[in-house]
Each structure stands twice: as C-alpha cells, then as structure tokens.
Scaffold this motif. Structure first.
Motif, PDB file in Angstrom:
ATOM      1  N   MET A   6       0.824  -1.202   0.000  1.00 19.01           N
ATOM      2  CA  MET A   6       0.000   0.000   0.000  1.00 19.01           C
ATOM      3  C   MET A   6       0.860   1.254   0.000  1.00 19.01           C
ATOM      4  O   MET A   6       2.006   1.234   0.422  1.00 19.01           O
ATOM      5  CB  MET A   6      -0.922   0.021   1.211  1.00 19.01           C
ATOM      6  CG  MET A   6      -1.914  -1.098   1.214  1.00 19.01           C
ATOM      7  SD  MET A   6      -2.963  -0.973   2.660  1.00 19.01           S
ATOM      8  CE  MET A   6      -4.316  -1.987   2.152  1.00 19.01           C
ATOM      9  N   GLN A   7       0.276   2.359  -0.464  1.00 23.20           N
ATOM     10  CA  GLN A   7       0.970   3.635  -0.486  1.00 23.20           C
ATOM     11  C   GLN A   7       0.196   4.655   0.336  1.00 23.20           C
ATOM     12  O   GLN A   7      -1.034   4.642   0.363  1.00 23.20           O
ATOM     13  CB  GLN A   7       1.100   4.137  -1.924  1.00 23.20           C
ATOM     14  CG  GLN A   7       1.862   5.436  -2.034  1.00 23.20           C
ATOM     15  CD  GLN A   7       2.093   5.839  -3.479  1.00 23.20           C
ATOM     16  OE1 GLN A   7       2.121   4.984  -4.363  1.00 23.20           O
ATOM     17  NE2 GLN A   7       2.233   7.112  -3.711  1.00 23.20           N
ATOM     18  N   TRP A  13       2.705  17.245  11.024  1.00 22.55           N
ATOM     19  CA  TRP A  13       2.001  16.949  12.265  1.00 22.55           C
ATOM     20  C   TRP A  13       2.697  17.758  13.354  1.00 22.55           C
ATOM     21  O   TRP A  13       3.685  17.317  13.937  1.00 22.55           O
ATOM     22  CB  TRP A  13       2.080  15.467  12.556  1.00 22.55           C
ATOM     23  CG  TRP A  13       1.127  14.943  13.567  1.00 22.55           C
ATOM     24  CD1 TRP A  13       0.438  15.646  14.506  1.00 22.55           C
ATOM     25  CD2 TRP A  13       0.764  13.588  13.757  1.00 22.55           C
ATOM     26  NE1 TRP A  13      -0.328  14.820  15.253  1.00 22.55           N
ATOM     27  CE2 TRP A  13      -0.147  13.529  14.815  1.00 22.55           C
ATOM     28  CE3 TRP A  13       1.117  12.411  13.144  1.00 22.55           C
ATOM     29  CZ2 TRP A  13      -0.706  12.354  15.268  1.00 22.55           C
ATOM     30  CZ3 TRP A  13       0.564  11.242  13.590  1.00 22.55           C
ATOM     31  CH2 TRP A  13      -0.349  11.209  14.645  1.00 22.55           C
ATOM     32  N   GLY A  14       2.218  18.977  13.606  1.00 19.82           N
ATOM     33  CA  GLY A  14       2.897  19.878  14.530  1.00 19.82           C
ATOM     34  C   GLY A  14       4.245  20.245  13.952  1.00 19.82           C
ATOM     35  O   GLY A  14       4.339  20.653  12.796  1.00 19.82           O
ATOM     36  N   ASN A  15       5.303  20.101  14.733  1.00 17.94           N
ATOM     37  CA  ASN A  15       6.660  20.363  14.246  1.00 17.94           C
ATOM     38  C   ASN A  15       7.309  19.116  13.656  1.00 17.94           C
ATOM     39  O   ASN A  15       8.482  19.136  13.315  1.00 17.94           O
ATOM     40  CB  ASN A  15       7.538  20.897  15.393  1.00 17.94           C
ATOM     41  CG  ASN A  15       7.135  22.294  15.802  1.00 17.94           C
ATOM     42  OD1 ASN A  15       6.660  23.064  14.984  1.00 17.94           O
ATOM     43  ND2 ASN A  15       7.309  22.610  17.073  1.00 17.94           N
ATOM     44  N   SER A  16       6.555  18.047  13.564  1.00 19.05           N
ATOM     45  CA  SER A  16       7.074  16.782  13.044  1.00 19.05           C
ATOM     46  C   SER A  16       6.319  16.402  11.782  1.00 19.05           C
ATOM     47  O   SER A  16       5.581  17.190  11.218  1.00 19.05           O
ATOM     48  CB  SER A  16       6.915  15.685  14.099  1.00 19.05           C
ATOM     49  OG  SER A  16       7.654  15.992  15.254  1.00 19.05           O
ATOM     50  N   ALA A  17       6.497  15.187  11.362  1.00 21.09           N
ATOM     51  CA  ALA A  17       5.772  14.640  10.218  1.00 21.09           C
ATOM     52  C   ALA A  17       5.237  13.277  10.623  1.00 21.09           C
ATOM     53  O   ALA A  17       5.773  12.608  11.502  1.00 21.09           O
ATOM     54  CB  ALA A  17       6.688  14.510   9.011  1.00 21.09           C
ATOM     55  N   GLY A  18       4.160  12.876   9.994  1.00 18.37           N
ATOM     56  CA  GLY A  18       3.571  11.580  10.308  1.00 18.37           C
ATOM     57  C   GLY A  18       2.846  11.022   9.108  1.00 18.37           C
ATOM     58  O   GLY A  18       2.700  11.677   8.081  1.00 18.37           O
ATOM     59  N   THR A  19       2.390   9.804   9.248  1.00 17.07           N
ATOM     60  CA  THR A  19       1.639   9.155   8.191  1.00 17.07           C
ATOM     61  C   THR A  19       0.589   8.245   8.813  1.00 17.07           C
ATOM     62  O   THR A  19       0.685   7.883   9.986  1.00 17.07           O
ATOM     63  CB  THR A  19       2.563   8.350   7.253  1.00 17.07           C
ATOM     64  OG1 THR A  19       1.821   7.901   6.128  1.00 17.07           O
ATOM     65  CG2 THR A  19       3.181   7.167   7.950  1.00 17.07           C
ATOM     66  N   ILE A  20      -0.386   7.892   8.038  1.00 15.22           N
ATOM     67  CA  ILE A  20      -1.400   6.938   8.465  1.00 15.22           C
ATOM     68  C   ILE A  20      -0.901   5.548   8.083  1.00 15.22           C
ATOM     69  O   ILE A  20      -0.446   5.328   6.960  1.00 15.22           O
ATOM     70  CB  ILE A  20      -2.747   7.213   7.739  1.00 15.22           C
ATOM     71  CG1 ILE A  20      -3.235   8.630   8.023  1.00 15.22           C
ATOM     72  CG2 ILE A  20      -3.780   6.157   8.097  1.00 15.22           C
ATOM     73  CD1 ILE A  20      -3.605   8.897   9.460  1.00 15.22           C
ATOM     74  N   PRO A  24      -4.764  -2.903   7.443  1.00 16.58           N
ATOM     75  CA  PRO A  24      -4.222  -4.190   6.968  1.00 16.58           C
ATOM     76  C   PRO A  24      -2.706  -4.306   7.155  1.00 16.58           C
ATOM     77  O   PRO A  24      -2.193  -5.388   7.417  1.00 16.58           O
ATOM     78  CB  PRO A  24      -4.580  -4.210   5.482  1.00 16.58           C
ATOM     79  CG  PRO A  24      -5.737  -3.273   5.348  1.00 16.58           C
ATOM     80  CD  PRO A  24      -5.511  -2.212   6.379  1.00 16.58           C
ATOM     81  N   VAL A  25      -1.996  -3.182   7.045  1.00 18.07           N
ATOM     82  CA  VAL A  25      -0.547  -3.204   7.249  1.00 18.07           C
ATOM     83  C   VAL A  25      -0.240  -3.474   8.721  1.00 18.07           C
ATOM     84  O   VAL A  25       0.631  -4.281   9.047  1.00 18.07           O
ATOM     85  CB  VAL A  25       0.102  -1.886   6.780  1.00 18.07           C
ATOM     86  CG1 VAL A  25       1.577  -1.846   7.134  1.00 18.07           C
ATOM     87  CG2 VAL A  25      -0.101  -1.699   5.282  1.00 18.07           C
ATOM     88  N   LEU A  26      -0.979  -2.807   9.623  1.00 16.60           N
ATOM     89  CA  LEU A  26      -0.807  -3.065  11.055  1.00 16.60           C
ATOM     90  C   LEU A  26      -1.052  -4.538  11.371  1.00 16.60           C
ATOM     91  O   LEU A  26      -0.275  -5.170  12.092  1.00 16.60           O
ATOM     92  CB  LEU A  26      -1.755  -2.203  11.885  1.00 16.60           C
ATOM     93  CG  LEU A  26      -1.386  -0.748  12.087  1.00 16.60           C
ATOM     94  CD1 LEU A  26      -2.479  -0.034  12.882  1.00 16.60           C
ATOM     95  CD2 LEU A  26      -0.055  -0.604  12.778  1.00 16.60           C
ATOM     96  N   ALA A  27      -2.135  -5.065  10.840  1.00 16.47           N
ATOM     97  CA  ALA A  27      -2.492  -6.461  11.107  1.00 16.47           C
ATOM     98  C   ALA A  27      -1.414  -7.409  10.603  1.00 16.47           C
ATOM     99  O   ALA A  27      -1.018  -8.361  11.297  1.00 16.47           O
ATOM    100  CB  ALA A  27      -3.837  -6.791  10.473  1.00 16.47           C
ATOM    101  N   GLU A  28      -0.923  -7.162   9.387  1.00 18.50           N
ATOM    102  CA  GLU A  28       0.099  -8.040   8.818  1.00 18.50           C
ATOM    103  C   GLU A  28       1.395  -7.976   9.631  1.00 18.50           C
ATOM    104  O   GLU A  28       2.101  -8.969   9.765  1.00 18.50           O
ATOM    105  CB  GLU A  28       0.379  -7.658   7.366  1.00 18.50           C
ATOM    106  CG  GLU A  28       1.269  -8.648   6.653  1.00 18.50           C
ATOM    107  CD  GLU A  28       1.364  -8.393   5.168  1.00 18.50           C
ATOM    108  OE1 GLU A  28       2.462  -8.613   4.625  1.00 18.50           O
ATOM    109  OE2 GLU A  28       0.366  -7.984   4.560  1.00 18.50           O
ATOM    110  N   ALA A  29       1.683  -6.808  10.217  1.00  7.81           N
ATOM    111  CA  ALA A  29       2.890  -6.641  11.026  1.00  7.81           C
ATOM    112  C   ALA A  29       2.692  -7.125  12.460  1.00  7.81           C
ATOM    113  O   ALA A  29       3.639  -7.165  13.240  1.00  7.81           O
ATOM    114  CB  ALA A  29       3.313  -5.176  11.037  1.00  7.81           C
ATOM    115  N   GLY A  30       1.460  -7.479  12.810  1.00  8.21           N
ATOM    116  CA  GLY A  30       1.184  -7.919  14.172  1.00  8.21           C
ATOM    117  C   GLY A  30       1.171  -6.777  15.176  1.00  8.21           C
ATOM    118  O   GLY A  30       1.438  -6.983  16.348  1.00  8.21           O
TER     119      GLY A  30
END
Length: 89
Positions: A6-7, A13-20, A24-30
């Motif tokens: 997936m992409q 995100w404030g003074n930082s950066a983040g991503t969603i 399914p990626v979370l699940a596959e990674a446990g």
C-alpha cells in the motif's frame, strides 16, 4: 495485493511529520494501535518494528502466582546466609 504494497503520504504533524498506517498493514505486522514501536533508518529505508517490552520487577512479581513464590526447604537453607561475593553491590 499484499497489505505491505500500500501507499500513503507523509503529512505535517505539529513540528514533526507523520503518516497513516493502514489497518491491513498493522495487522500483517502484528501491531495494534497503542503498541510501542521502534523506528530506525537502515540503508536509507525507514524501518518500524514493535519495541521490545520493558519489564519492571514489581510488575513481574505481581503477575506471579503466589504459590510460585513460596520457599521450599532448599531455598530456606541459603536464605539467611551471609554474602560470599559482591551480592550487596
């Protein structure tokens, strides 16, 4: 398509950066929401993995069944012995 194929985008995100991270990626990674993670860069690639758990003695003792903490005769034999090395350091 594998979940790891997936992409997504990096966002401010404030003074930082983040991503969603898609579910399914979370699940596959446990991984689950709220899990502690470790982030590192390996050969120019961001690697996210589940952080190793940190155990506190108090928590481990609290989780131990009380019958496992009972002293047997062998334990009682050395319980009040004087130190023989650097045990008190």
């Amino acid at each position: 398509m594998l979940a790891t194929d997936m992409q997504t985008n990096i966002r401010k995100w404030g003074n930082s950066a983040g991503t969603i991270i898609p579910a399914p990626v979370l699940a596959e990674a446990g991984l689950r929401v709220g899990d502690a993670i470790q982030i590192e860069v390996v050969d120019g690639t961001i690697v996210i993995r589940q952080a190793a758990p940190v155990y506190r003695l108090e928590d481990l003792l609290e989780a131990t069944p009380s019958d496992k903490l009972a002293l047997d005769d062998e334990d009682k034999q050395w319980l009040h012995d004087a130190p023989v090395g650097r045990e008190s350091d």
